[in-house]
Design a protein around this motif. Structure first.
Motif, mmCIF file in Angstrom:
data_model
loop_
_atom_site.group_PDB
_atom_site.id
_atom_site.type_symbol
_atom_site.label_atom_id
_atom_site.label_comp_id
_atom_site.label_asym_id
_atom_site.label_seq_id
_atom_site.Cartn_x
_atom_site.Cartn_y
_atom_site.Cartn_z
ATOM 1 N N UNK A 1 0.797 -1.224 0.000
ATOM 2 C CA UNK A 1 0.000 0.000 0.000
ATOM 3 C C UNK A 1 0.832 1.278 0.000
ATOM 4 N N UNK A 2 2.159 1.163 0.103
ATOM 5 C CA UNK A 2 2.993 2.357 0.161
ATOM 6 C C UNK A 2 3.044 2.979 1.538
ATOM 7 N N UNK A 3 2.754 2.165 2.576
ATOM 8 C CA UNK A 3 2.776 2.684 3.943
ATOM 9 C C UNK A 3 4.183 2.742 4.512
ATOM 10 N N UNK B 1 3.731 6.893 13.262
ATOM 11 C CA UNK B 1 2.551 7.181 12.443
ATOM 12 C C UNK B 1 2.152 8.630 12.672
ATOM 13 N N UNK B 2 0.885 8.949 12.459
ATOM 14 C CA UNK B 2 0.457 10.339 12.424
ATOM 15 C C UNK B 2 0.750 11.096 13.722
ATOM 16 N N UNK B 3 0.809 10.376 14.848
ATOM 17 C CA UNK B 3 1.018 11.044 16.131
ATOM 18 C C UNK B 3 2.355 11.771 16.204
ATOM 19 N N UNK C 1 -1.671 6.670 5.688
ATOM 20 C CA UNK C 1 -2.009 5.281 5.363
ATOM 21 C C UNK C 1 -1.886 4.413 6.611
ATOM 22 N N UNK C 2 -0.843 4.655 7.405
ATOM 23 C CA UNK C 2 -0.646 3.846 8.614
ATOM 24 C C UNK C 2 -1.780 4.070 9.618
ATOM 25 N N UNK C 3 -2.235 5.325 9.742
ATOM 26 C CA UNK C 3 -3.354 5.570 10.650
ATOM 27 C C UNK C 3 -4.597 4.803 10.173
ATOM 28 N N UNK C 4 -4.848 4.812 8.880
ATOM 29 C CA UNK C 4 -5.984 4.069 8.340
ATOM 30 C C UNK C 4 -5.835 2.575 8.607
#
Length: 557
Positions: free
Chosen positions: A14-16, A85-87, A134-137
């Motif tokens: 997925x490109x994460x 990730x997003x954090x 993507x990682x958060x998803x």
């Protein structure tokens, strides 16, 4: 942990988990330090903010959920991959733990330095942000994070799940109606049915039917509580597209900027599964991702977000704009932008309220889709919101019936959207049709509808009802401080000047466009009378309002 002899790196379809190039590693190196790491060393922990950005130079690092309690390896990463990730960008707590699986070396860059670096390097910044989104998803899909345990028939269970979904917080839902083990577990902890839903975080923190604000504080959302008296240059109320644009431009242009929202960033647009006609995103973008990108951008410039925080009252006093906040405290702002948007209208059906906690929805995100997975559903409405919802939900529901009271689908819907819906095999369009009654006990089972031309009534099987029939402005909290039009939308510019409201600026060129009947108080987005109900228009008005605020301040008002 017990690691296998040969630890394979997690594939990345997925490109994460992209690898940084040598040039990107060289750009990062001066801002951090190389550090030897050893097996089982924890680099960052679940439940705590991540103070550093890690890139693996040698060895392997695993991301683990429930580390030390119920170890679940989510991924294993080798040289060239970066962690987190997003954090890392938002300052939020982490939902997984980074554990060294194989001795090696990492480059550790302070999170603050990373935020400054990516702001000046668009290519690197876009690579990291895209991977983090993507990682958060992925974490949300895996059910990582905290646990919400309750009954599907509980309004408070739905409230907490919607709050988590709107804020894109990884969590797992455990339904007491289906999981007897969960019920026994709660009994063993002394939790009574009246105290549910329960939130369990990191296996130790137990919250009994918490408010949204209590949940936000417990999981470390970066939402500092409003102090007894807080001061700022610009206060933005509402974090939809207009409010987020105002936050970006206000903070980037040197104004001490604060943003309030009662639920989550993104506003009504944040509930959209895909926005396909927003400039610059030819393949579309979800409302949640657009909101996350904008909030990170505003935070980069120093805007402070308070979510959840509800504005309850406004008082204008000689240029001092005083806003009272629901949980206590007041904010004194030199200038104010009201971007509170609108709230969806409710159907005029007698027993609607009985089903709203369990079966009636006013948004179509992944949360709602999961609630009606493989069920027959009804979508009511003939505009773009209803069309986008029908298309998205058709990927999850058994079948979708779209009820439109007009005789043509394209009357109030974009043509491209209407064509997609007409071609979709799992969507049945029912024109000249309106809902008259809802049927069911604890949960909806069917809808009685009527053809408004022939008067014929018929029953439609449905486990969920989605309503998109227009909206009403969220302005009741303003009381009589600001001039409104007969429908409750905020008057601005020349219309505000003609309102006859006491205190309206009367100098040449005032009120400014987008300025309300209160000097220094501006309105942007859907809440403004005469606004164009489009995301791009809201963003433009948010930016324009900041420019007019500078003119207001320069005039010395």
């Amino acid at each position: 942990m017990r690691w296998p002899p040969e630890l394979c790196e997690t594939p990345d379809p997925q490109g994460a988990y992209p690898r940084l190039s040598d040039a990107q590693l060289q750009a990062l190196a001066p801002h951090g330090e190389r550090r030897r790491v050893h097996q089982d060393e924890v680099l960052y922990a679940e439940g705590l903010p991540c103070a550093e950005f890690f890139t693996v130079l040698a060895g392997k690092v695993a991301t683990v959920e429930g580390f030390g309690v119920d170890d679940q390896v989510i991924g294993v990463h080798g040289a060239g991959r970066f962690l987190g990730e997003l954090n890392v960008l938002t300052g939020q707590v982490g939902f997984v733990t980074g554990v060294v699986a194989e001795d090696g070396e990492v480059l550790a860059v302070p999170a603050d330095a990373l935020r400054r670096l990516v702001a000046g390097d668009p290519e690197l910044g876009d690579l990291i942000l895209r991977a983090y989104l993507i990682r958060r998803t992925m974490l949300i899909g895996l059910g990582a994070g905290f646990r919400v345990i309750g009954s599907r028939f509980s309004a408070d269970s739905r409230r907490l799940r919607e709050f988590a979904a709107r804020n894109r917080l990884p969590h797992r839902w455990i339904d007491l109606e289906q999981d007897q083990e969960a019920e026994r577990f709660l009994r063993s902890m002394g939790v009574t049915p009246e105290e549910t839903p329960v939130v369990i975080w990191r296996g130790e923190t137990v919250l009994r039917n918490p408010s949204n604000a209590e949940l936000a504080r417990a999981i470390g959302l970066p939402a500092p509580q409003v102090q007894k008296e807080t001061h700022c240059d610009l206060l933005v109320i509402g974090a939809g597209p207009a409010g987020l644009a105002a936050a970006v431009y206000g903070a980037s242009e040197g104004l001490a900027t604060m943003v309030l929202d009662n639920v989550a960033t993104g506003g009504q647009a944040g509930t959209s599964s895909r926005i396909e006609n927003y400039l610059g995103f030819p393949s579309g973008i979800s409302g949640g991702e657009l909101a996350e990108r904008a909030a990170i951008q505003a935070g980069k410039f120093g805007a402070r977000f308070h979510v959840p925080a509800q504005a309850c009252g406004l008082h204008l006093n000689a240029g001092d704009h005083i806003v009272t906040v629901g949980e206590g405290g007041t904010i004194h702002a030199r200038t104010l932008i009201i971007a509170t948007g609108v709230r969806y209208r409710r159907l005029d059906v007698g027993n609607l309220e009985r089903f709203e906690p369990t079966s009636v929805y006013y948004a179509a995100t992944m949360f709602e889709a999961q609630m009606c997975e493989r069920d027959p559903i009804v979508v009511v409405g003939g505009g773009n919101s209803a069309g986008q919802a029908a298309l998205f939900l058709a990927r999850h529901a058994a079948r979708v019936r779209l009820l439109v009271r007009d005789e043509s689908l394209s009357r109030n819907m974009s043509r491209y959207l209407a064509v997609e819906i007409e071609r979709h095999p799992r969507i049945q369009i029912m024109l000249n049709t309106e809902v008259r009654e809802l049927i069911g006990e604890e949960r909806l089972t069917a809808v009685i509808a009527e053809n408004n031309r022939t008067g014929e009534r018929f029953t439609i099987e449905a486990r969920a009802l989605f309503i998109f029939i227009g909206a009403e402005p969220y302005t009741t909290w303003l009381a009589d401080e600001i001039a409104l039009d007969p429908r409750g939308y905020i008057l601005t510019g020349a219309d505000a000047g003609r309102s006859g409201k006491e205190g309206v600026p009367d100098s040449v060129g005032r009120p400014f466009p987008l300025e309300t009947s209160g000097a220094g108080v501006f309105a942007a987005g859907d809440v403004r009378s005469g606004s164009v109900k489009r995301v791009a228009a809201a963003v433009g008005e948010g930016a324009m309002a900041v420019r007019l605020i500078h003119e207001y301040l320069q005039a010395g008002e």
